[in-house]
Motif scaffolding. Structure first.
Motif, short mmCIF file in Angstrom:
data_model
loop_
_atom_site.label_atom_id
_atom_site.label_comp_id
_atom_site.label_asym_id
_atom_site.label_seq_id
_atom_site.Cartn_x
_atom_site.Cartn_y
_atom_site.Cartn_z
N GLU A 33 0.64 -1.20 0.12
CA GLU A 33 -0.13 0.07 -0.06
C GLU A 33 0.82 1.32 0.09
OE1 GLU A 33 0.44 -1.38 4.32
OE2 GLU A 33 -0.06 -2.07 2.13
N GLU A 122 -7.16 -11.64 -0.26
CA GLU A 122 -6.89 -10.61 -1.48
C GLU A 122 -5.61 -9.91 -1.31
OE1 GLU A 122 -10.47 -8.10 -0.23
OE2 GLU A 122 -11.65 -9.74 -0.86
N LYS A 123 -5.04 -9.54 -0.15
CA LYS A 123 -3.87 -8.82 -0.10
C LYS A 123 -2.81 -9.54 -0.55
CE LYS A 123 -0.54 -7.19 3.42
NZ LYS A 123 -0.28 -6.89 4.82
N THR A 125 -2.94 -12.34 -2.89
CA THR A 125 -3.17 -12.49 -4.27
C THR A 125 -2.72 -11.27 -4.97
OG1 THR A 125 -5.47 -11.94 -4.25
CG2 THR A 125 -4.77 -14.25 -4.28
N THR A 126 -2.96 -10.06 -4.51
CA THR A 126 -2.57 -8.69 -5.47
C THR A 126 -0.96 -8.63 -5.29
OG1 THR A 126 -4.66 -7.85 -4.43
CG2 THR A 126 -2.68 -6.38 -5.30
N ALA A 127 -0.34 -8.93 -4.12
CA ALA A 127 1.06 -8.87 -4.06
C ALA A 127 1.56 -9.93 -4.95
CB ALA A 127 1.36 -9.11 -2.50
N SER A 128 1.00 -11.27 -4.89
CA SER A 128 1.69 -12.27 -5.56
C SER A 128 1.70 -11.94 -7.19
CB SER A 128 0.77 -13.55 -5.38
OG SER A 128 0.82 -13.92 -4.00
N SER A 129 0.70 -11.17 -7.61
CA SER A 129 0.64 -10.70 -9.12
C SER A 129 2.33 -9.80 -9.22
CB SER A 129 -0.46 -10.06 -9.28
OG SER A 129 -0.71 -8.68 -8.92
N TYR A 130 2.47 -9.10 -8.34
CA TYR A 130 3.77 -8.04 -8.45
C TYR A 130 4.62 -8.87 -8.41
CZ TYR A 130 1.18 -3.68 -8.03
OH TYR A 130 0.53 -2.38 -8.35
N TYR A 158 3.39 -17.05 -10.25
CA TYR A 158 2.02 -16.93 -9.63
C TYR A 158 1.29 -18.33 -9.32
CZ TYR A 158 -2.38 -14.83 -8.78
OH TYR A 158 -3.81 -14.58 -8.38
N SER A 201 -16.06 -13.92 -1.51
CA SER A 201 -14.77 -13.84 -1.44
C SER A 201 -13.93 -15.23 -1.32
CB SER A 201 -14.12 -12.79 -0.41
OG SER A 201 -14.30 -11.60 -0.90
#
Length: 771
Positions: A33, A122-123, A125-130, A158, A201
């Motif tokens: 964030e 959610e946190k 999977t978002t970070a994993s894409s980065y 991923y 979710s």
């Protein structure tokens, strides 16, 4: 946004490289964030690239300048890729990271656990894409090579993050998560307002974790189905079983159906709202079993009450519920058919006496239509036009139309009354409906006609009545007549109506013939007879020849002979058969003392022959009139009876009509309020004889039709067993009438005698065609 980035490590130093990368991954996983600068991202990517392309395993390699994502790396194809170390370090990091999250999850329960789980999912999977993008070079080269060589435990980065979540987080907490989900859904089913986004979710995470171990590029629903769908459907079954049994014990069946309908609708919406679409079939199927199939008996038992009370909404609700399960509707269709049949029989029983006493076809047909209309609306509205209920309605209607109290003596009564009703509608009358209304009534008649089995009986009566309307000029509308014939043609084919259409052709030809004859005779003087004639083809018209001789009155003889000559000159070789019993005319009566203008008598030709005798004398005996007219006794009695009853003739005292000693005097004191007086009235006894003759003609025609069908079938099939022949005859003729098996057997015997067919020697009940 991070403002500083540590210096890039030496490409050959694994420890320094991983420490450098771990620092960046830690930032992505825990402080994303705050943002990630492009420079930091490029440094991480470059660190991985430099390590993977380092030359420590290949001393002869000269390093090229560092390259960013997407650069042309073709010059480095010879480099020894060192990705395995980085991949294993990343695996261990993810395991440690997820272990911490898992440990912390133990402090949460129920809804709080779901919030914790979905928040970290959610946190993560978002970070994993980065992280996946940072390791893109590793993915494109080392990972791809390992996968191509068949390494089943190597995934793109991923997918690795998802596998790690599944193995180190999901598999340890899924039972607690599912317990919390099921509690939340149960609270919602109990009417509470809940946070459905949490369930959505969780569902998304379960679906995302369905990874194909054989091919990391593919996904499956195995995890979702095993860990979410299965326990969810099982819990739903337990919940609704308990609820439905309790509700049924405390409420009426109609209230239960409303409840079941609402619950099924809720579950349909639940799938759309937050479950995976694949859950729809097992969930709804289970709910249908618990809510509907397990309670079919009480609904089937309630069906008759709803029918009796015409509860359309409840019937529709029951149909909707029972149509969901196999064979749920079959008992309803059977009971519906029986109910409609009884309703039809009861309706006819109420009007049977009126119909039989007064021969009133309208009462009868209206009673049939009222029952059909009511239950046809029910099929359309409550049962949504379902084919099975349509078939049940048709079977029931066919039964009560052909076999009811009015038809007790003969199944031919329905088609006869239907034909009579048509006649009353299509004949000129002050009671005739308007043109648009008439079309609707004719359509209703065709509804009843569809169910009539003896369609040949209807055809016979209809053709006789049509002939009378045309001969007497009493058709209300030629358009209506044509419309009805078109409807019959559409229902039964061209052959059924060919003779009816031919009648109209003959009427047109007769009009032309009359016009030509009148043109020929218009020049002649002293023509006191206004004469017109219908010349009709014997084959098309159902008209019986006269049963009596008749002397044409001398006042008509001249015109009569003139027409015969005119016609024979025009059509040599044709023979005219005169049907005087169907003819009619008008006589001007100037003898009545009580009338200044005189009267016009509308009479039959036989009545005309009698009355014209009174131009010579005012009194005749019965024998005098019999001799002068040459009418047989019965016909003469009938004609005289009408004239005496109307007081045109007076009978001598003490005698009866037909008494050889009776004398008939012209009543010069005849008086009537009308100027035109109808004396040509049908005699009831004649009508009864005509009905009997029509039915007799139908029976004779049926024998010929059955014989023709048998010959036609045998000519095609050459040899056939008795049972098969009977079956085929019934099938071929059932659209006109329902042949009786004994009648078919008699026709077979006739054809055996006539040698159209013969028995096959040595084979029981086998026939062959004789060419």
């Amino acid at each position: 946004m991070d403002s500083s980035s540590p210096p890039l490590p030496a490409p050959t130093d694994l420890t320094a490289t991983w420490n450098f990368l771990e620092n960046g991954i830690e930032h992505i996983m825990n402080r994303l964030e705050e943002g990630l600068s492009y420079k930091r991202y490029m440094d991480l990517y470059t660190g991985i690239y430099n390590y993977c392309t380092s030359s420590r395993m290949n001393p002869g390699f000269t390093s090229e300048p560092l390259a960013g994502p997407g650069a042309n790396l073709s010059n480095n194809r010879g480099a020894n890729l060192m990705g395995s170390d980085l991949y294993q370090n990343l695996q261990r990091y993810l395991e440690r990271y997820l272990h911490t999250i898992r440990e912390n999850s133990t402090h949460h329960m129920d809804e709080n656990l779901l919030r914790y789980y979905t928040k970290h999912w959610e946190k993560y999977t978002t970070a994993s894409s980065y992280v996946h993008h940072v390791f893109r070079y590793l993915n494109r080269h080392w990972v791809k090579r390992e996968i191509d060589e068949g390494r089943k435990t190597v995934y793109d980065v991923y997918t690795l993050t998802l596998v790690s979540w599944r193995d180190y987080m999901f598999m340890h907490v899924e039972r607690h998560v599912m317990a919390a989900v099921l509690k939340l859904i149960e609270r919602q089913r109990n009417g509470e307002s809940v946070e459905t986004g949490l369930v959505k979710s969780v569902v998304e995470s379960f679906v995302a974790l369905g990874l194909d171990d054989a091919d990391s590029t593919k996904s499956t629903l195995d995890v979702y189905k095993e860990h979410f769908q299965k326990p969810f459907v099982e819990a739903s079954e337990v919940y609704y079983k308990a609820e439905s049994e309790k509700f049924v014990s405390e409420n009426s069946v109609t209230e239960y159906m409303k409840k079941a309908e609402a619950r099924l609708r809720e579950e349909e919406n639940r799938v759309k709202l937050y479950l995976h679409q694949s859950t729809h079939k097992p969930l709804i199927s289970t709910c249908e079993t618990v809510l509907v199939k397990n309670h079919t008996d009480i609904m089937w038992d309630e069906f008759q009450n709803l029918l009796n009370l015409d509860k359309m909404d409840d019937l529709n609700r029951m149909y909707s519920l029972l149509s969901r399960i196999t064979d749920g509707l079959e008992p309803l269709r059977t009971r519906f058919e029986e109910h409609v049949r009884k309703a039809g029989l009861n309706a006819i029983e109420k009007v049977a006496d009126q119909v039989n006493d007064n021969m009133e076809p309208k009462i009868y047909v209206d009673a049939l239509l009222e029952v059909h209309s009511k239950y046809n609306d029910m099929v359309t509205t409550a049962f949504r036009g379902e084919a099975g209920f349509v078939a049940s309605l048709d079977k029931a209607c066919r039964e009560f139309v052909n076999r009811n109290k009015v038809c007790k003596a003969s199944t031919s009564k329905s088609p006869e009354l239907l034909a009579r009703f048509c006649d009353s509608l299509l004949r000129k009358s002050s009671k005739n409906p308007e043109e648009n209304d008439l079309e609707d009534v004719l359509n209703n008649i065709m509804t009843v006609f569809k169910y009539v089995e003896d369609k040949d009986v209807f055809q016979k009566f209809y053709s006789k009545m049509l002939a009378k309307r045309l001969v007497n000029g009493t058709s209300a509308s030629e358009d209506a007549e044509s419309s009805m014939i078109s409807k019959l043609k559409e229902a039964c084919g061209f052959e059924y109506t060919s003779k009816l259409q031919r009648m109209f052709t003959d009427m047109g030809l007769s009009k032309d013939l009359n016009d030509q004859f009148k043109e020929r005779t218009s020049m002649e003087a002293n023509e006191q007879v206004d004469f017109s004639v219908l010349v009709l083809g014997t084959a098309s018209w159902p008209l019986q020849p006269s049963t009596t001789n008749f002397n044409i009155p001398e006042e008509l003889e001249r015109t009569f002979q003139r027409f015969k000559m005119f016609y024979q000159n025009k059509h040599s070789g044709r023979k005219l058969n005169w049907l005087f019993h169907l003819s009619k005319g008008e006589l001007k009566a100037n003898y009545c003392h009580l009338s200044k203008t005189g009267y016009t008598f509308q009479v039959s030709t036989y009545q005309m022959g009698i009355l014209l005798q009174y131009n010579k004398d005012s009194s005749y005996t019965f024998d005098d009139l019999k001799q002068s007219t040459d009418l047989n006794t019965d016909v003469l009695i009938g004609a005289l009876g009408t004239l005496v009853k109307a007081k045109v003739l007076e009978l001598s005292d003490g005698t009866e009509v037909g008494d050889p000693t009776s004398r008939y005097e012209l009543n010069t004191e005849f008086k009537s309020k009308k100027v035109r007086i109808q004396l040509n009235l049908p005699v009831k006894s004649e009508q009864k004889v005509e009905v009997e003759e029509t039915h007799k003609t139908v029976e004779e025609d049926r024998k010929l039709l059955m014989q023709a069908a048998i010959v036609r079938i045998m000519k095609t099939r050459k040899t056939l067993k008795h049972t098969a022949l009977v079956t085929e005859v019934i099938a071929q003729l059932s659209n006109r009438f329902k042949p009786k098996i004994p009648d078919i057997k008699k026709c077979i015997d006739v054809l055996l005698e006539k040698e159209y067919i013969e028995r096959v020697e040595g084979q029981k009940d086998m026939f062959s065609y004789r060419a």
